[in-house]
Scaffold this motif. Structure first.
Motif, PDB file in Angstrom:
ATOM      1  N   UNK A 290       0.625  -8.688  10.850  1.00 33.15           N
ATOM      2  CA  UNK A 290       1.331  -7.981  10.772  1.00 33.15           C
ATOM      3  C   UNK A 290       2.248  -7.402  10.109  1.00 33.15           C
ATOM      4  N   UNK A 291       2.197  -5.868  10.035  1.00 36.05           N
ATOM      5  CA  UNK A 291       2.882  -5.784   8.498  1.00 36.05           C
ATOM      6  C   UNK A 291       4.458  -5.085   8.311  1.00 36.05           C
ATOM      7  N   UNK A 292       4.753  -4.485   7.694  1.00 32.25           N
ATOM      8  CA  UNK A 292       6.372  -3.142   7.891  1.00 32.25           C
ATOM      9  C   UNK A 292       5.464  -1.767   7.600  1.00 32.25           C
ATOM     10  N   UNK A 293       5.754  -0.709   8.416  1.00 35.81           N
ATOM     11  CA  UNK A 293       5.699   0.353   7.349  1.00 35.81           C
ATOM     12  C   UNK A 293       6.885   1.236   7.408  1.00 35.81           C
ATOM     13  N   UNK A 294       7.161   1.617   6.368  1.00 34.38           N
ATOM     14  CA  UNK A 294       7.868   3.057   6.012  1.00 34.38           C
ATOM     15  C   UNK A 294       7.319   3.887   5.982  1.00 34.38           C
ATOM     16  N   UNK A 295       8.600   4.889   7.561  1.00 31.54           N
ATOM     17  CA  UNK A 295       7.545   6.230   8.199  1.00 31.54           C
ATOM     18  C   UNK A 295       8.676   7.169   8.240  1.00 31.54           C
TER      19      UNK A 295
ATOM     20  N   UNK B  39       0.823  -1.429  -0.416  1.00 31.43           N
ATOM     21  CA  UNK B  39      -0.136   0.252   0.180  1.00 31.43           C
ATOM     22  C   UNK B  39       0.975   1.443  -0.055  1.00 31.43           C
ATOM     23  N   UNK B  40       0.863   2.027  -0.947  1.00 28.82           N
ATOM     24  CA  UNK B  40       1.338   3.512  -1.037  1.00 28.82           C
ATOM     25  C   UNK B  40       2.851   3.058  -1.818  1.00 28.82           C
ATOM     26  N   UNK B  41       3.898   3.775  -0.720  1.00 34.28           N
ATOM     27  CA  UNK B  41       4.366   3.659  -1.638  1.00 34.28           C
ATOM     28  C   UNK B  41       5.293   2.068  -1.299  1.00 34.28           C
ATOM     29  N   UNK B  42       4.556   1.282  -0.661  1.00 35.53           N
ATOM     30  CA  UNK B  42       5.168   0.352  -0.330  1.00 35.53           C
ATOM     31  C   UNK B  42       6.648  -0.231   0.600  1.00 35.53           C
ATOM     32  N   UNK B  43       7.334  -1.555   0.680  1.00 38.63           N
ATOM     33  CA  UNK B  43       8.654  -1.262   1.471  1.00 38.63           C
ATOM     34  C   UNK B  43       9.320  -2.122   0.680  1.00 38.63           C
ATOM     35  N   UNK B  44      10.627  -2.075   0.413  1.00 37.95           N
ATOM     36  CA  UNK B  44      11.045  -2.806  -0.518  1.00 37.95           C
ATOM     37  C   UNK B  44      11.962  -3.347   0.877  1.00 37.95           C
ATOM     38  N   UNK B  45      12.791  -4.086  -0.121  1.00 39.80           N
ATOM     39  CA  UNK B  45      13.788  -5.381   0.899  1.00 39.80           C
ATOM     40  C   UNK B  45      14.918  -5.003   1.858  1.00 39.80           C
ATOM     41  N   UNK B  46      14.970  -3.850   0.549  1.00 36.80           N
ATOM     42  CA  UNK B  46      15.952  -3.087   0.721  1.00 36.80           C
ATOM     43  C   UNK B  46      16.332  -2.265   2.152  1.00 36.80           C
ATOM     44  N   UNK B  47      14.828  -1.964   2.533  1.00 30.46           N
ATOM     45  CA  UNK B  47      15.139  -0.933   3.389  1.00 30.46           C
ATOM     46  C   UNK B  47      14.546  -1.908   4.892  1.00 30.46           C
ATOM     47  N   UNK B  48      14.632  -3.226   4.658  1.00 30.07           N
ATOM     48  CA  UNK B  48      14.056  -3.412   5.971  1.00 30.07           C
ATOM     49  C   UNK B  48      15.587  -4.017   6.671  1.00 30.07           C
ATOM     50  N   UNK B  49      16.710  -3.735   6.346  1.00 34.02           N
ATOM     51  CA  UNK B  49      17.783  -4.363   7.191  1.00 34.02           C
ATOM     52  C   UNK B  49      18.063  -4.074   8.819  1.00 34.02           C
ATOM     53  N   UNK B  50      17.465  -2.315   8.863  1.00 33.94           N
ATOM     54  CA  UNK B  50      16.968  -2.762  10.754  1.00 33.94           C
ATOM     55  C   UNK B  50      15.337  -2.286  10.787  1.00 33.94           C
ATOM     56  N   UNK B  51      14.601  -3.169  11.022  1.00 31.56           N
ATOM     57  CA  UNK B  51      13.869  -3.212  11.421  1.00 31.56           C
ATOM     58  C   UNK B  51      13.270  -2.504  12.943  1.00 31.56           C
ATOM     59  N   UNK B  52      12.680  -2.143  13.286  1.00 30.88           N
ATOM     60  CA  UNK B  52      11.887  -1.119  14.627  1.00 30.88           C
ATOM     61  C   UNK B  52      11.033  -1.782  15.011  1.00 30.88           C
ATOM     62  N   UNK B  53      10.725  -2.181  16.602  1.00 27.56           N
ATOM     63  CA  UNK B  53       9.871  -2.848  16.796  1.00 27.56           C
ATOM     64  C   UNK B  53       9.073  -1.575  17.836  1.00 27.56           C
ATOM     65  N   UNK B  54       7.814  -1.950  17.855  1.00 27.20           N
ATOM     66  CA  UNK B  54       6.643  -0.285  19.010  1.00 27.20           C
ATOM     67  C   UNK B  54       7.813  -0.655  20.126  1.00 27.20           C
ATOM     68  N   UNK B  55       8.205  -1.318  20.919  1.00 28.54           N
ATOM     69  CA  UNK B  55       8.980  -1.301  21.507  1.00 28.54           C
ATOM     70  C   UNK B  55       9.867   0.052  21.435  1.00 28.54           C
ATOM     71  N   UNK B  56      10.906  -0.657  20.635  1.00 26.37           N
ATOM     72  CA  UNK B  56      12.362  -0.140  20.306  1.00 26.37           C
ATOM     73  C   UNK B  56      11.960   1.405  19.856  1.00 26.37           C
ATOM     74  N   UNK B  57      11.048   1.915  19.537  1.00 29.39           N
ATOM     75  CA  UNK B  57      10.985   3.235  18.998  1.00 29.39           C
ATOM     76  C   UNK B  57      10.223   3.872  20.389  1.00 29.39           C
ATOM     77  N   UNK B  58       9.465   2.660  21.231  1.00 27.75           N
ATOM     78  CA  UNK B  58       8.655   4.468  22.334  1.00 27.75           C
ATOM     79  C   UNK B  58       9.759   4.062  22.664  1.00 27.75           C
ATOM     80  N   UNK B  59      11.733   3.654  23.105  1.00 34.39           N
ATOM     81  CA  UNK B  59      12.675   3.837  23.868  1.00 34.39           C
ATOM     82  C   UNK B  59      13.424   4.686  22.976  1.00 34.39           C
TER      83      UNK B  59
END
Length: 162
Positions: free
Chosen positions: A110-115, A34-54
């Motif tokens: 479960x989703x990946x978001x570019x955000x 959806x939208x611009x999507x998420x490419x495989x190259x972008x997924x090298x450093x994925x954040x969980x919601x807990x990591x964002x909160x921290x």
């Protein structure tokens, strides 16, 4: 007069149904973008919601990140916002520039978001609007009387992973 009223009601229902069909939102299945999507190259450093909160304890904004979490709710009216949940952390997500919408079938996926993520104070009026969109009762909406400071996510692209 009754025929005119009936004809008007049928016309309004037809326009409403047509408007909903025009959105033509694809179902949420593994791999759907959806939208611009998420490419495989972008997924090298994925954040969980807990990591964002921290991370947001030290910063007011995180730009250009990839988030992985489960969708717990999607706007029932248009699919113009969603909530993410991961353990005890929950984030509200809007779509950048209102550029794309999501189907109700996204709930539970479960989703990946570019955000981007940032701290934001949401007004009582806006909180009540979102509560109304999610089908909250008028009594519960009336209980929303204080603005809320929270971490908000603005998505450019989303990919269903599970």
């Amino acid at each position: 007069m009754k025929k005119l009223l009936l004809a008007t009601m049928v016309a309004v229902m037809g326009v409403t149904a047509s408007a909903q069909q025009k959105l033509n939102i694809p179902e949420a299945v593994k791999g759907q973008q959806y939208g611009s999507g998420v490419t495989e190259e972008q997924t090298f450093d994925v954040y969980s919601t807990g990591r964002i909160k921290k991370a947001m304890q030290k910063a007011d904004k995180l730009d250009d990140i990839i988030i992985q979490a489960k969708v717990s709710e999607v706007c029932e009216k248009k699919g113009c916002w969603l909530t993410l949940v991961d353990n005890d952390t929950r984030f509200f997500v809007k779509m950048k520039d209102y550029a794309f919408f999501l189907p109700q079938s996204m709930v539970g996926k479960t989703v990946l978001l570019h955000a981007n993520a940032e701290k934001k104070t949401t007004s009582v009026k806006e909180l009540q609007h979102y509560a109304e969109d999610s089908g909250t009762s008028k009594e519960d909406i009336a209980k929303i009387t204080e603005p809320q400071t929270e971490i908000r996510v603005l998505a450019r692209g989303i990919k269903v992973v599970d």
